[in-house]
Motif scaffolding. Structure first.
Motif, PDB file in Angstrom:
ATOM      1  N   UNK A 117      -1.108   4.615 -11.717  1.00  0.00           N
ATOM      2  CA  UNK A 117       0.163   3.886 -11.595  1.00  0.00           C
ATOM      3  C   UNK A 117       0.959   4.441 -10.421  1.00  0.00           C
ATOM      4  N   UNK A 118       1.042   5.742 -10.339  1.00  0.00           N
ATOM      5  CA  UNK A 118       1.796   6.386  -9.257  1.00  0.00           C
ATOM      6  C   UNK A 118       1.153   6.114  -7.903  1.00  0.00           C
ATOM      7  N   UNK A 119      -0.154   6.135  -7.857  1.00  0.00           N
ATOM      8  CA  UNK A 119      -0.841   5.862  -6.598  1.00  0.00           C
ATOM      9  C   UNK A 119      -0.583   4.430  -6.137  1.00  0.00           C
ATOM     10  N   UNK A 120      -0.734   3.470  -7.052  1.00  0.00           N
ATOM     11  CA  UNK A 120      -0.512   2.075  -6.681  1.00  0.00           C
ATOM     12  C   UNK A 120       0.918   1.857  -6.196  1.00  0.00           C
ATOM     13  N   UNK A 121       1.878   2.407  -6.929  1.00  0.00           N
ATOM     14  CA  UNK A 121       3.266   2.271  -6.505  1.00  0.00           C
ATOM     15  C   UNK A 121       3.498   2.860  -5.125  1.00  0.00           C
ATOM     16  N   UNK A 122       2.911   4.011  -4.874  1.00  0.00           N
ATOM     17  CA  UNK A 122       3.065   4.660  -3.576  1.00  0.00           C
ATOM     18  C   UNK A 122       2.465   3.818  -2.455  1.00  0.00           C
ATOM     19  N   UNK A 123       1.280   3.279  -2.696  1.00  0.00           N
ATOM     20  CA  UNK A 123       0.616   2.467  -1.667  1.00  0.00           C
ATOM     21  C   UNK A 123       1.386   1.177  -1.427  1.00  0.00           C
ATOM     22  N   UNK A 160      -3.683  -5.161   4.981  1.00  0.00           N
ATOM     23  CA  UNK A 160      -3.296  -5.331   3.577  1.00  0.00           C
ATOM     24  C   UNK A 160      -4.514  -5.710   2.738  1.00  0.00           C
ATOM     25  N   UNK A 161      -5.277  -6.684   3.216  1.00  0.00           N
ATOM     26  CA  UNK A 161      -6.465  -7.120   2.482  1.00  0.00           C
ATOM     27  C   UNK A 161      -7.465  -5.975   2.333  1.00  0.00           C
ATOM     28  N   UNK A 162      -7.656  -5.207   3.386  1.00  0.00           N
ATOM     29  CA  UNK A 162      -8.578  -4.066   3.331  1.00  0.00           C
ATOM     30  C   UNK A 162      -8.046  -2.989   2.382  1.00  0.00           C
ATOM     31  N   UNK A 163      -6.741  -2.802   2.363  1.00  0.00           N
ATOM     32  CA  UNK A 163      -6.135  -1.827   1.459  1.00  0.00           C
ATOM     33  C   UNK A 163      -6.389  -2.231   0.010  1.00  0.00           C
ATOM     34  N   UNK A 164      -6.227  -3.509  -0.294  1.00  0.00           N
ATOM     35  CA  UNK A 164      -6.481  -3.979  -1.660  1.00  0.00           C
ATOM     36  C   UNK A 164      -7.955  -3.834  -2.025  1.00  0.00           C
ATOM     37  N   UNK A 165      -8.856  -4.103  -1.075  1.00  0.00           N
ATOM     38  CA  UNK A 165     -10.285  -3.886  -1.319  1.00  0.00           C
ATOM     39  C   UNK A 165     -10.553  -2.413  -1.633  1.00  0.00           C
ATOM     40  N   UNK A 166      -9.938  -1.534  -0.850  1.00  0.00           N
ATOM     41  CA  UNK A 166     -10.143  -0.093  -1.034  1.00  0.00           C
ATOM     42  C   UNK A 166      -9.582   0.374  -2.377  1.00  0.00           C
ATOM     43  N   UNK A 167      -8.414  -0.140  -2.755  1.00  0.00           N
ATOM     44  CA  UNK A 167      -7.837   0.235  -4.048  1.00  0.00           C
ATOM     45  C   UNK A 167      -8.725  -0.219  -5.194  1.00  0.00           C
ATOM     46  N   UNK A 168      -9.235  -1.438  -5.095  1.00  0.00           N
ATOM     47  CA  UNK A 168     -10.138  -1.943  -6.127  1.00  0.00           C
ATOM     48  C   UNK A 168     -11.369  -1.048  -6.235  1.00  0.00           C
ATOM     49  N   UNK A 169     -11.956  -0.696  -5.103  1.00  0.00           N
ATOM     50  CA  UNK A 169     -13.148   0.172  -5.116  1.00  0.00           C
ATOM     51  C   UNK A 169     -12.814   1.533  -5.718  1.00  0.00           C
ATOM     52  N   UNK A 170     -11.672   2.081  -5.356  1.00  0.00           N
ATOM     53  CA  UNK A 170     -11.272   3.378  -5.901  1.00  0.00           C
ATOM     54  C   UNK A 170     -11.061   3.297  -7.412  1.00  0.00           C
ATOM     55  N   UNK A 171     -10.380   2.260  -7.868  1.00  0.00           N
ATOM     56  CA  UNK A 171     -10.121   2.131  -9.304  1.00  0.00           C
ATOM     57  C   UNK A 171     -11.409   1.921 -10.096  1.00  0.00           C
ATOM     58  N   UNK A 172     -12.380   1.211  -9.513  1.00  0.00           N
ATOM     59  CA  UNK A 172     -13.671   1.020 -10.192  1.00  0.00           C
ATOM     60  C   UNK A 172     -14.485   2.315 -10.224  1.00  0.00           C
ATOM     61  N   UNK A 173     -14.202   3.202  -9.308  1.00  0.00           N
ATOM     62  CA  UNK A 173     -14.956   4.467  -9.201  1.00  0.00           C
ATOM     63  C   UNK A 173     -14.015   5.655  -9.276  1.00  0.00           C
TER      64      UNK A 173
END
Length: 189
Positions: A142-148, A172-185
């Protein structure tokens, strides 16, 4: 006696408009009095102080943003929910820069608990459940997403990405892709 037509709600909405036009830092009871062409003292029957006005604007912004985010999230899960939620924040910040700044106002614990900030946290946690994150990892995420989200929006609105390619939308699109990948892993503690 209160001036006809002036209410705390009307003053809050006018203050929110002023925040979007001039910046949240420029919202004061005096500035609002000038907008309505009334004496400052006449507004004190509706708002206690400039801080009270700013708090009311923050609560309004949090409500508006929560409603927008909830609408965006309806029926979505996983990366689709993450992107919809993030885009709701970014779009709101672009359309209402002063209100978005107001939504960052530090509120006292009692006011914060009664405001829409709780809804924001619940929605973020609902998204994260789709990534199978449990506590305390969920809080870290939660804190990471808010910060990003807030960091990107702040840099973008300040012109930080306007001087180089690629376009900020691509980042922005690449950031969302990266966040999704991080959250899945998500890394183990």
């Amino acid at each position: 006696m209160a001036r006809a037509g002036l209410t705390a709600e009307r003053l809050t909405r006018a203050g929110a408009e002023l925040a979007d036009e001039a910046g949240f830092d420029h919202v004061t009871v005096s500035a609002l009095a000038r907008r309505f062409d009334v004496k400052v003292a006449s507004l004190y029957s509706h708002v206690k102080s400039s801080q009270d006005l700013r708090t009311r604007i923050a609560l309004l912004a949090l409500d508006e943003l929560a409603d927008r985010a909830a609408d965006a999230l309806a029926g979505r899960a996983g990366k689709d929910a993450l992107a919809a939620f993030a885009n709701a924040y970014r779009d709101y910040a672009r359309e209402h820069p002063g209100r978005y700044a107001a939504a960052q106002l530090r509120l006292d614990p009692e006011t914060a608990a009664a405001g829409a900030g709780v809804r924001h946290a619940q929605m973020t946690r609902a998204i994260l459940r789709g990534y199978d994150l449990t506590e305390p990892e969920q809080t870290h995420a939660v804190r990471m997403l808010g910060s990003v989200f807030h960091g990107f929006v702040g840099l973008e609105s300040g012109g930080g990405f306007s001087h180089s390619a690629p376009d900020s939308q691509e980042s922005w699109d690449r950031t969302l892709d990266a966040l999704d990948a991080l959250l899945r892993n998500w890394p183990s503690p």
